[in-house]
Design an enzyme around this catalytic site. Structure first.
Site, PDB file in Angstrom:
ATOM      1  N   VAL A  16       0.837  -1.210   0.000  1.00  0.00           N
ATOM      2  CA  VAL A  16       0.000   0.000   0.000  1.00  0.00           C
ATOM      3  C   VAL A  16       0.872   1.261   0.000  1.00  0.00           C
ATOM      4  CG1 VAL A  16      -1.816   1.274   1.208  1.00  0.00           C
ATOM      5  CG2 VAL A  16      -1.856  -1.233   1.200  1.00  0.00           C
ATOM      6  N   ARG A  48      13.468  -2.299   6.288  1.00  0.00           N
ATOM      7  CA  ARG A  48      14.709  -2.633   5.566  1.00  0.00           C
ATOM      8  C   ARG A  48      15.108  -1.452   4.674  1.00  0.00           C
ATOM      9  NH1 ARG A  48      12.249  -7.488   2.529  1.00  0.00           N
ATOM     10  NH2 ARG A  48      10.509  -6.046   2.658  1.00  0.00           N
ATOM     11  N   GLY A 135     -10.963  -1.870   1.274  1.00  0.00           N
ATOM     12  CA  GLY A 135     -10.016  -1.237   0.349  1.00  0.00           C
ATOM     13  C   GLY A 135     -10.496   0.047  -0.273  1.00  0.00           C
ATOM     14  N   ILE A 137     -13.277   0.857  -1.627  1.00  0.00           N
ATOM     15  CA  ILE A 137     -14.709   1.177  -1.625  1.00  0.00           C
ATOM     16  C   ILE A 137     -15.016   2.247  -0.575  1.00  0.00           C
ATOM     17  CG2 ILE A 137     -17.048   0.236  -1.426  1.00  0.00           C
ATOM     18  CD1 ILE A 137     -15.826  -2.555  -1.911  1.00  0.00           C
ATOM     19  N   GLY A 188      -1.897 -15.608  -5.882  1.00  0.00           N
ATOM     20  CA  GLY A 188      -1.550 -14.462  -5.028  1.00  0.00           C
ATOM     21  C   GLY A 188      -2.728 -13.853  -4.305  1.00  0.00           C
ATOM     22  N   GLU A 191      -2.613 -15.531   1.254  1.00  0.00           N
ATOM     23  CA  GLU A 191      -1.254 -15.493   1.777  1.00  0.00           C
ATOM     24  C   GLU A 191      -0.801 -16.903   2.129  1.00  0.00           C
ATOM     25  OE1 GLU A 191      -0.513 -12.506   4.648  1.00  0.00           O
ATOM     26  OE2 GLU A 191      -1.815 -11.078   3.637  1.00  0.00           O
ATOM     27  N   ASP A 202     -10.021 -11.352   9.802  1.00  0.00           N
ATOM     28  CA  ASP A 202      -9.942 -10.092   9.060  1.00  0.00           C
ATOM     29  C   ASP A 202     -11.345  -9.484   8.902  1.00  0.00           C
ATOM     30  OD1 ASP A 202      -8.404  -8.368   6.855  1.00  0.00           O
ATOM     31  OD2 ASP A 202     -10.262  -9.097   5.944  1.00  0.00           O
ATOM     32  N   LYS A 206     -13.237  -5.896  10.506  1.00  0.00           N
ATOM     33  CA  LYS A 206     -13.987  -4.935   9.685  1.00  0.00           C
ATOM     34  C   LYS A 206     -15.429  -4.809  10.182  1.00  0.00           C
ATOM     35  CE  LYS A 206     -11.004  -5.897   5.757  1.00  0.00           C
ATOM     36  NZ  LYS A 206     -10.775  -6.806   4.628  1.00  0.00           N
TER      37      LYS A 206
HETATM   38  N1  LIG Z   1      -2.391  -4.955   0.983  1.00  0.00           N
HETATM   39  C1  LIG Z   1      -3.662  -4.672   0.865  1.00  0.00           C
HETATM   40  O1  LIG Z   1      -4.299  -4.980  -0.142  1.00  0.00           O
HETATM   41  C2  LIG Z   1      -4.363  -3.935   1.964  1.00  0.00           C
HETATM   42  C3  LIG Z   1      -5.728  -3.617   1.824  1.00  0.00           C
HETATM   43  C4  LIG Z   1      -6.397  -2.895   2.830  1.00  0.00           C
HETATM   44  C5  LIG Z   1      -5.692  -2.546   3.969  1.00  0.00           C
HETATM   45  N2  LIG Z   1      -4.359  -2.901   4.088  1.00  0.00           N
HETATM   46  C6  LIG Z   1      -3.680  -2.522   5.317  1.00  0.00           C
HETATM   47  O2  LIG Z   1      -2.600  -1.666   4.986  1.00  0.00           O
HETATM   48  C7  LIG Z   1      -1.539  -1.866   5.910  1.00  0.00           C
HETATM   49  C8  LIG Z   1      -0.265  -2.173   5.141  1.00  0.00           C
HETATM   50  O3  LIG Z   1      -0.448  -3.339   4.381  1.00  0.00           O
HETATM   51  P1  LIG Z   1       0.611  -3.763   3.236  1.00  0.00           P
HETATM   52  O4  LIG Z   1      -0.056  -4.868   2.498  1.00  0.00           O
HETATM   53  O5  LIG Z   1       1.081  -2.574   2.497  1.00  0.00           O
HETATM   54  O6  LIG Z   1       1.793  -4.363   4.127  1.00  0.00           O
HETATM   55  P2  LIG Z   1       3.280  -4.710   3.649  1.00  0.00           P
HETATM   56  O7  LIG Z   1       3.360  -4.835   2.184  1.00  0.00           O
HETATM   57  O8  LIG Z   1       3.732  -5.831   4.507  1.00  0.00           O
HETATM   58  O9  LIG Z   1       4.104  -3.401   4.053  1.00  0.00           O
HETATM   59  C9  LIG Z   1       4.405  -3.066   5.376  1.00  0.00           C
HETATM   60  C10 LIG Z   1       5.425  -1.964   5.371  1.00  0.00           C
HETATM   61  O10 LIG Z   1       5.688  -1.591   6.720  1.00  0.00           O
HETATM   62  C11 LIG Z   1       7.099  -1.576   6.936  1.00  0.00           C
HETATM   63  N3  LIG Z   1       7.348  -1.912   8.337  1.00  0.00           N
HETATM   64  C12 LIG Z   1       7.069  -3.065   8.977  1.00  0.00           C
HETATM   65  N4  LIG Z   1       7.431  -2.974  10.272  1.00  0.00           N
HETATM   66  C13 LIG Z   1       7.915  -1.731  10.438  1.00  0.00           C
HETATM   67  C14 LIG Z   1       8.459  -1.025  11.543  1.00  0.00           C
HETATM   68  N5  LIG Z   1       8.558  -1.598  12.725  1.00  0.00           N
HETATM   69  N6  LIG Z   1       8.885   0.254  11.361  1.00  0.00           N
HETATM   70  C15 LIG Z   1       8.796   0.830  10.138  1.00  0.00           C
HETATM   71  N7  LIG Z   1       8.285   0.209   9.053  1.00  0.00           N
HETATM   72  C16 LIG Z   1       7.871  -1.045   9.201  1.00  0.00           C
HETATM   73  C17 LIG Z   1       7.672  -2.571   5.972  1.00  0.00           C
HETATM   74  O11 LIG Z   1       9.031  -2.263   5.734  1.00  0.00           O
HETATM   75  P3  LIG Z   1       9.901  -3.081   4.653  1.00  0.00           P
HETATM   76  O12 LIG Z   1       9.401  -2.632   3.301  1.00  0.00           O
HETATM   77  O13 LIG Z   1      11.278  -2.648   4.914  1.00  0.00           O
HETATM   78  O14 LIG Z   1       9.632  -4.532   4.925  1.00  0.00           O
HETATM   79  C18 LIG Z   1       6.771  -2.361   4.752  1.00  0.00           C
HETATM   80  O15 LIG Z   1       7.274  -1.296   3.970  1.00  0.00           O
HETATM   81  C19 LIG Z   1      -2.012  -2.964   6.858  1.00  0.00           C
HETATM   82  O16 LIG Z   1      -2.605  -2.385   7.991  1.00  0.00           O
HETATM   83  C20 LIG Z   1      -3.064  -3.689   6.050  1.00  0.00           C
HETATM   84  O17 LIG Z   1      -4.030  -4.334   6.864  1.00  0.00           O
HETATM   85  C21 LIG Z   1      -3.703  -3.574   3.123  1.00  0.00           C
END
Ligand SMILES: NC(=O)c1ccc[n+]([C@@H]2O[C@H](COP(=O)([O-])OP(=O)(O)OC[C@H]3O[C@@H](n4cnc5c(N)ncnc54)[C@H](OP(=O)(O)O)[C@@H]3O)[C@@H](O)[C@H]2O)c1
Length: 429
Positions: A16, A48, A135, A137, A188, A191, A202, A206
């Site tokens: 995101v 990272r 998401g 919506i 994909g 997970e 999840d 919500k």
């Molecule tokens: N993905 C979706 O489709 C989606 C949809 C709706 C809501 N969300 C919500 O959006 C949020 C993010 O989801 P995502 O899918 O984007 O997750 P993600 O791809 O796992 O990304 C998480 C990010 O957070 C960083 N991070 C993790 N621990 C950290 C820390 N301690 N300090 C600083 N940065 C840290 C990670 O760093 P690195 O890059 O270095 O690993 C990564 O950049 C979640 O709350 C999720 O529930 C996601």
């Protein structure tokens, strides 16, 4: 237009966050025009730092998210790290140091939304989280603002794309649960550890958020009844088809008929093919809202994915920035109604029950008596014999979950009932 930019700290730059940063850059001029001031990415916190991140200047990247939110010159913190900690502490620290917050974190909002709203309120800051539910919506803002003059009675939705993909596969191909899950993983949509999705955690988070906003009542995660969809079988889909139904994992938030209590639950349910939610295919999400004056509304679209979720985050960012410039805040938590949140026993719905029974005279009468003794009225019964055994499919009229539970317990004690093959609620009628 103000020339001094509003400064944004991005916490997390994954699926995101990277899309939020990309859209902030590619749409910078439009965003500035819509807000009335430019927005500047002032820092990006990640785990990272050495990972290549397209379009993100290396000097903005930090692993010290706490120092970033404490800077004092940050206007808006966008939290897209996920999970409870450190996200919760970072958001709290952000408010304490003068920033407003946009988050996509359903787990955190469902667990600690009330406390975070309280801190935001103490500091006169905004907490927005449109992306936390379904998401892209628009749902939180319509419930909080567009429907603020109406009375919402029911929110019924498909709020998890992974489970909808799996159930849709089972429905359209006749595949079993494991086969459909394997395909979702390969593509994909699921997970490596799909527990949060398939066990309904999840969707329950919500549901808690939606129920709280819809009914102006605090609904805790523990208040949400949760049942996953791992036990749904191809045979259940065959039964659903015979009834003109399909099966969906639904989040259902309902006001009781007397208006004094509410319930929130997540479980698989049969819904008629004529219901708009039945046509929600693949990984799409949709939420059906019923309210006094508006009648029935349906919100539909992609419930996850980097760009769709970033769309909702950016919408919040624009709203929060506008508030910031005009020195106001948007609506905070609304929990004034403080309705009782009842348990699953109080839920009233219809049920589809498959029983394995002995194939001999009088069984049907025995079973019907048990239903009658528990006040559960039968709508239809279908019996099929096979080699001295038979299956009995009972569909009930509306009854409380407590009454149905008592009925099933008593049925299990009958000598002639070999087993209860499945119990599925029937919704959306
Ligand atoms: N993905 C979706 O489709 C989606 C949809 C709706 C809501 N969300 C919500 O959006 C949020 C993010 O989801 P995502 O899918 O984007 O997750 P993600 O791809 O796992 O990304 C998480 C990010 O957070 C960083 N991070 C993790 N621990 C950290 C820390 N301690 N300090 C600083 N940065 C840290 C990670 O760093 P690195 O890059 O270095 O690993 C990564 O950049 C979640 O709350 C999720 O529930 C996601």
């Amino acid at each position: 237009m103000r020339t001094r930019p509003l400064k944004v700290a991005l916490l997390g730059c994954g699926v995101v966050g990277s899309e939020v940063a990309r859209i902030m850059t590619t749409h910078a001029d439009d965003l500035a025009a819509r807000i009335g001031a430019p927005v500047e990415l002032a820092g990006v916190a990640v785990r990272r730092p050495s990972k290549a991140r397209e379009g993100i200047p290396q000097e903005l990247v930090t692993t010290d998210a706490t120092a970033l939110v404490k800077r004092g010159d940050i206007d808006v913190v966008v939290e897209v790290i996920g999970g409870i900690e450190p996200a919760r502490s970072l958001i709290t620290t952000a408010f304490e140091h003068g920033a407003s917050v946009v988050s996509a974190n359903k787990a955190l909002l469902a667990q600690d939304g009330a406390a975070l709203h309280a801190v935001a309120g103490q500091h006169g800051k905004d907490l927005y989280y449109e992306a936390a539910v379904a998401g892209a919506i628009p749902l939180i803002r319509p419930l909080r603002e567009s429907l603020a003059g109406d009375k919402v009675n029911r929110v019924l939705g498909i709020v998890n794309g992974t489970t909808n993909f799996i159930l849709d596969k089972m429905d359209s191909t006749g595949a079993g649960y494991q086969e459909a899950l394997d395909e979702a993983t390969a593509l994909g949509y699921a997970e490596a550890d799909p527990t949060a999705d398939v066990e309904g955690f999840d969707a329950a988070a919500k549901a808690a958020i939606l129920a709280g906003i819809a009914f102006h009542t605090r609904v805790r995660l523990d208040d949400v009844y949760r049942e996953g969809m791992t036990e749904v079988t191809a045979a259940d889909f065959a039964s659903a088809k015979e009834m003109g139904c399909t099966i969906k994992l639904l989040a259902i938030c309902e006001r009781a008929e007397d208006g004094r209590s509410v319930t929130a639950r997540v479980h698989p349910a049969m819904i008629p093919l004529s219901h708009p939610l039945a046509s929600v295919r693949g990984a799409y999400n949709a939420v059906f809202v019923e309210s006094d004056a508006s009648g029935q509304l349906m919100f539909y679209g992609p419930g996850a994915g980097g760009a769709p979720t970033a769309s909702a985050v950016l919408g919040d960012l624009v709203a929060v920035c506008r508030n910031r410039l005009s020195g106001t805040t948007g609506p905070g938590e609304s929990a004034y109604a403080a309705l009782t949140v009842s348990g699953m026993g109080e839920v009233v719905t219809r049920y589809h029950i498959s029983l394995d029974v002995a194939d001999k005279p009088g069984v049907l009468a025995q079973v019907a008596t048990v239903f009658a003794e528990h006040g559960v009225s039968i709508d239809t019964v279908r019996q099929q014999g096979k080699d001295g055994e038979a299956s009995l499919v009972v569909v009930t009229h509306r009854a409380s979950d407590a009454a149905l539970g008592g009925t099933v317990e008593a049925l299990r004690k009958l000598d002639t009932v070999r087993g209860v093959a499945s119990i599925m609620r029937v919704e959306g009628e």
